[in-house]
Write a protein that holds these residues in place. Structure first.
Motif, PDB file in Angstrom:
ATOM      1  N   ASP A  19       0.667  -1.082  -0.064  1.00  0.00           N
ATOM      2  CA  ASP A  19       0.031  -0.086  -0.228  1.00  0.00           C
ATOM      3  C   ASP A  19       0.969   1.286   0.007  1.00  0.00           C
ATOM      4  OD1 ASP A  19      -2.553   1.520   0.472  1.00  0.00           O
ATOM      5  OD2 ASP A  19      -1.279   2.173   2.352  1.00  0.00           O
ATOM      6  N   PHE A  20       0.600   2.063  -0.896  1.00  0.00           N
ATOM      7  CA  PHE A  20       1.484   3.329  -1.155  1.00  0.00           C
ATOM      8  C   PHE A  20       1.485   4.098   0.116  1.00  0.00           C
ATOM      9  CE2 PHE A  20       1.889   7.826  -1.861  1.00  0.00           C
ATOM     10  CZ  PHE A  20       3.260   7.863  -2.623  1.00  0.00           C
TER      11      PHE A  20
ATOM     12  N   THR B  36       3.481  14.357  -7.519  1.00  0.00           N
ATOM     13  CA  THR B  36       4.317  13.248  -7.091  1.00  0.00           C
ATOM     14  C   THR B  36       4.211  12.849  -5.841  1.00  0.00           C
ATOM     15  OG1 THR B  36       6.694  12.739  -6.504  1.00  0.00           O
ATOM     16  CG2 THR B  36       6.058  14.934  -6.508  1.00  0.00           C
ATOM     17  N   GLY B  37       4.189  11.492  -5.757  1.00  0.00           N
ATOM     18  CA  GLY B  37       4.118  11.113  -4.145  1.00  0.00           C
ATOM     19  C   GLY B  37       5.120  11.330  -3.325  1.00  0.00           C
TER      20      GLY B  37
ATOM     21  N   ALA C 126       2.534  17.930  -4.377  1.00  0.00           N
ATOM     22  CA  ALA C 126       3.420  16.699  -3.687  1.00  0.00           C
ATOM     23  C   ALA C 126       3.295  16.544  -2.269  1.00  0.00           C
ATOM     24  CB  ALA C 126       4.760  17.427  -4.021  1.00  0.00           C
ATOM     25  N   ASN C 127       3.775  15.908  -1.595  1.00  0.00           N
ATOM     26  CA  ASN C 127       3.913  15.878  -0.161  1.00  0.00           C
ATOM     27  C   ASN C 127       4.804  16.763   0.463  1.00  0.00           C
ATOM     28  OD1 ASN C 127       2.126  13.384   0.094  1.00  0.00           O
ATOM     29  ND2 ASN C 127       3.798  12.440  -1.057  1.00  0.00           N
TER      30      ASN C 127
ATOM     31  N   THR D  80      -0.259  12.754  -0.916  1.00  0.00           N
ATOM     32  CA  THR D  80      -0.372  12.827  -2.478  1.00  0.00           C
ATOM     33  C   THR D  80      -0.248  11.399  -3.036  1.00  0.00           C
ATOM     34  OG1 THR D  80       0.234  15.112  -3.106  1.00  0.00           O
ATOM     35  CG2 THR D  80       0.352  13.544  -4.948  1.00  0.00           C
ATOM     36  N   ASP D  81      -1.385  10.582  -3.221  1.00  0.00           N
ATOM     37  CA  ASP D  81      -1.165   9.254  -3.287  1.00  0.00           C
ATOM     38  C   ASP D  81      -2.062   9.066  -4.995  1.00  0.00           C
ATOM     39  OD1 ASP D  81      -4.028   9.593  -3.343  1.00  0.00           O
ATOM     40  OD2 ASP D  81      -4.187   7.915  -1.486  1.00  0.00           O
ATOM     41  N   SER D  82      -2.076   7.777  -5.452  1.00  0.00           N
ATOM     42  CA  SER D  82      -2.650   7.533  -6.857  1.00  0.00           C
ATOM     43  C   SER D  82      -4.007   8.263  -7.108  1.00  0.00           C
ATOM     44  CB  SER D  82      -2.859   6.019  -6.789  1.00  0.00           C
ATOM     45  OG  SER D  82      -3.718   5.591  -5.986  1.00  0.00           O
TER      46      SER D  82
END
Length: 298
Positions: A126-127, A178-179, A199-200, A218-220
């Motif tokens: 899991d991301f 971006t993640g 972004a994160n 920031t995820d999918s």
């Protein structure tokens, strides 16, 4: 109608290209997908275009990849045009590194974090959980190490600036999503010329990373939502291009008109209608039909 544009491995150009094309056309005909036209694009001599009156895009892509791999490929159910929106992943797509892995090297734990990164990119983890786990391991690292990492390790992917600047010159809005982290994404976006960054944000207290994140992640889902939101601002008929390489990019690639997996993990390639497996990012421009005489920022 299906349109396929393909760039064969340069090392194989002139070595059985016509034979492989004949085999592809025969295989497609046997699958009920006869090719109506096949020709090299006049302004991009290494791009082969196939036109089919009907057929299955997945079967078309599988057949072409089987016969031409490694290759660069884009399949569309309409004429291929310059996009109005470009949304891209950053790590291993616009830059040649995974920022968190490189930063971890300054904390002496790169192998440990890189293993988690790879499994997340393959879609095995899991991301969000994997991101939090890796960030926690960086607790206590000085913020100054990020600057060092940027200066010493982070480099644009070949063709990245040309891709972004050329699309911008055509009126395309460009978004880096971006993640990864703003600490890296903001300077990368400035260097390449992106209009917007999503972004994160690493949490920093007294000049050191706390091991946590500040603000939403920031995820999918955010990547996909960003593409859809930005596309909606451009009105009916706007076309979106997305590039990425990992499992976290799949929803974004699927939502784009042209979702191109760049030297990507297997799951991302399966989700995309375009792949770059042998060229650099300027192959995207070639597949879009933009001649090199019109490229900017190279």
């Amino acid at each position: 109608m299906l349109i396929a544009r393909l760039i064969a491995d340069p090392a194989q150009n002139g070595i059985g290209l016509q034979a492989r094309l004949d085999a592809a056309m025969d295989a497609l005909a046997k699958r009920g997908m006869p090719v109506a036209m096949a020709h090299m694009l006049d302004h991009a001599g290494d791009v082969l275009q196939l036109a089919l009156p009907e057929g299955d895009a997945g079967a078309l892509g599988q057949t072409l990849e089987e016969l031409f791999a490694p290759c660069d490929l884009l399949i569309s159910d309409a004429d291929i045009a310059t996009p109005h929106l470009f949304v891209s992943d950053m790590d291993s797509t616009m830059i040649g590194q995974e920022c968190i892995d490189e930063l971890a090297d300054y904390a002496g734990i790169k192998p440990q974090i890189a293993e988690i990164t790879e499994r997340a990119m393959q879609g095995e983890l899991d991301f969000v959980s994997a991101l939090k786990e890796r960030v926690a391991l960086l607790a206590g690292l000085g913020e100054s190490e990020i600057t060092r990492c940027l200066d010493e390790r982070i480099r644009p992917m070949e063709g990245a600036r040309a891709l972004v600047q050329t699309l911008k010159s055509k009126g395309c809005k460009t978004v880096l999503v971006t993640g990864g982290f703003h600490h890296f994404a903001d300077p990368v976006a400035e260097t390449l010329g992106f209009d917007l960054v999503v972004a994160n944000r690493l949490e920093v207290v007294d000049g050191k990373l706390t091991g946590g994140l500040a603000g939403p992640i920031t995820d999918s889902g955010v990547k996909r939502a960003t593409l859809i939101e930005e596309l909606s601002k451009l009105g009916d008929g706007a076309i979106a291009l997305a590039t990425g390489d990992g499992a976290n990019d799949i929803p974004m690639l699927e939502a784009a008109h042209y979702g191109i997996a760049y030297h990507a993990k297997p799951k991302a390639k399966l989700a995309a209608n375009g792949i770059i497996d042998c060229g650099n990012l300027t192959s995207v421009l070639k597949l879009l039909g933009i001649p090199s005489s019109e490229w900017s920022g190279a």
